[in-house]
Design an enzyme around this catalytic site. Structure first.
Site, PDB file in Angstrom:
ATOM      1  N   HIS A 207       0.842  -1.186   0.000  1.00  0.00           N
ATOM      2  CA  HIS A 207       0.000   0.000   0.000  1.00  0.00           C
ATOM      3  C   HIS A 207       0.882   1.243   0.000  1.00  0.00           C
ATOM      4  O   HIS A 207       2.101   1.166   0.212  1.00  0.00           O
ATOM      5  CB  HIS A 207      -0.901   0.025   1.244  1.00  0.00           C
ATOM      6  CG  HIS A 207      -0.144   0.132   2.532  1.00  0.00           C
ATOM      7  ND1 HIS A 207       0.573  -0.922   3.071  1.00  0.00           N
ATOM      8  CD2 HIS A 207       0.047   1.181   3.393  1.00  0.00           C
ATOM      9  CE1 HIS A 207       1.144  -0.549   4.187  1.00  0.00           C
ATOM     10  NE2 HIS A 207       0.861   0.723   4.409  1.00  0.00           N
ATOM     11  N   ARG A 274       7.812  -8.693  15.474  1.00  0.00           N
ATOM     12  CA  ARG A 274       8.166  -7.334  15.073  1.00  0.00           C
ATOM     13  C   ARG A 274       7.133  -6.378  15.651  1.00  0.00           C
ATOM     14  O   ARG A 274       5.920  -6.634  15.605  1.00  0.00           O
ATOM     15  CB  ARG A 274       8.186  -7.222  13.549  1.00  0.00           C
ATOM     16  CG  ARG A 274       8.360  -5.791  13.011  1.00  0.00           C
ATOM     17  CD  ARG A 274       8.297  -5.770  11.485  1.00  0.00           C
ATOM     18  NE  ARG A 274       8.184  -4.419  10.973  1.00  0.00           N
ATOM     19  CZ  ARG A 274       9.202  -3.603  10.708  1.00  0.00           C
ATOM     20  NH1 ARG A 274      10.437  -4.033  10.923  1.00  0.00           N
ATOM     21  NH2 ARG A 274       9.012  -2.390  10.245  1.00  0.00           N
TER      22      ARG A 274
END
Length: 335
Positions: A207, A274
């Site tokens: 995106h 993460r």
């Protein structure tokens, strides 16, 4: 105290290409240097990549670590507890489904406003008295990152030879600025979450960011990838002490396409979770988004985009798929 070695002006990144493997050099912006020596490099980075790394940024390392600790404490809670801060409306806790059009990723997140205490009331039943600590850490961090983002935007204005140096930064500083702050948590991707080729699944699909500028910091875990002009995806080595900055769609329009909003994604890491924290610098909802007149005069160009408000664009983003070219709706059709 953490002491960082001074990196070279360009940093090497290894590309995980769709067809070939190559090496790319990426610009570093050192905010401790005089602006005169950095603004040309900064403009070039926005034109070539729409993405760059910022070092010596002035945001305290201790503050960065403290926010990461608070975020991990939240995401480590049982789902039943985290759910009390959601579902997102759009603010609050969410997981897996990224957009209203069914875009799916291997991610949990907290989406927060940057100028109100209302979001944090959701956390009172989860953290108790610690909810106030969480609120204070987020507010202090966002204030520091916004200051750094405004410094970068003012250097951009200087580099573009725009007379009003605050033409971009004032939209972030406006009391009505529609900026948001997001914490993303990507669990480690165990073998059952890999495809038949052993590749990790997408944590957050490809995106571009719709706002003016995005400022990202993550823990020492890989996963972020950006898309290059040659059609390759490049893996960005993690650096928990630096920031990575994305040009957003709105800045692409305001520079009449001279800057490009960078297409990016996150892949799940097979060894380590993460966590990332992103400040999305947005204009007020009523702000008109169009190429800056001074840039059109400089380049003797026509506008490539029809004027729209940030509210118009934000609405169109919510009704599109994550990977869509959302600016296409606002591009002028050549005669």
């Amino acid at each position: 105290m953490v002491v960082l070695s001074k990196p070279s002006p360009m940093e090497q990144f290894t590309t995980t290409a769709t067809t070939t493997t190559s090496t790319t050099l990426f610009p570093l912006i050192d905010l401790s240097e005089p602006p005169e020596s950095s603004k040309t490099k900064l403009v070039a980075a926005c034109e070539e990549f729409g993405f760059f790394k910022v070092i010596n940024h002035g945001v305290p390392i201790e503050l960065m670590a403290e926010l990461e600790y608070e975020a991990l404490k939240f995401f480590s809670l049982p789902l039943s507890a985290k759910a009390k801060a959601g579902p997102p409306d759009p603010f609050g806790y969410g997981n897996n489904k990224i957009g209203r059009k069914g875009d799916v990723g291997l991610v949990e997140y907290l989406l927060l406003t940057t100028d109100t205490q209302s979001d944090y009331q959701k956390f009172a039943s989860i953290f108790g008295e610690a909810a106030e600590k969480f609120r204070c850490v987020v507010n202090e961090y966002v204030a520091a990152v916004k200051k750094m983002a405004c410094e970068v935007l003012e250097m951009v204005a200087d580099g573009l030879k725009i007379q009003a140096r605050d033409v971009l930064s004032k939209m972030l500083m406006d009391e009505e600025s529609d900026s948001v702050f997001r914490l993303n948590y990507y669990p480690s991707c165990s073998p059952e979450f890999q495809d038949s080729g052993g590749r990790n699944l997408i944590g957050f699909g490809e995106h571009t960011d719709p706002q003016i500028i995005s400022v990202l910091r993550s823990n020492d875990t890989s996963g972020l990838e950006i898309y290059l002009k040659d059609g390759n995806w490049i893996s960005v080595p993690p650096d928990q002490y630096s920031f990575f900055v994305n040009v957003g769609d709105s800045l692409q329009v305001m520079t009449n396409g001279r800057f490009k909003s960078v297409r990016h994604r996150v892949v799940a890491n097979s060894r380590k979770a993460r966590i990332s924290m992103i400040y999305f610098g947005g204009p007020p909802l009523c702000e008109k988004i169009a190429p800056l007149p001074s840039l059109l005069i400089q380049g003797d160009q026509d506008s490539l985009y029809n004027e729209f408000t940030w509210f118009d664009y934000k609405t169109s983003v919510y009704t599109s798929r994550l990977s869509d070219n959302r600016l296409g709706l606002f591009e002028k059709i050549a005669a």
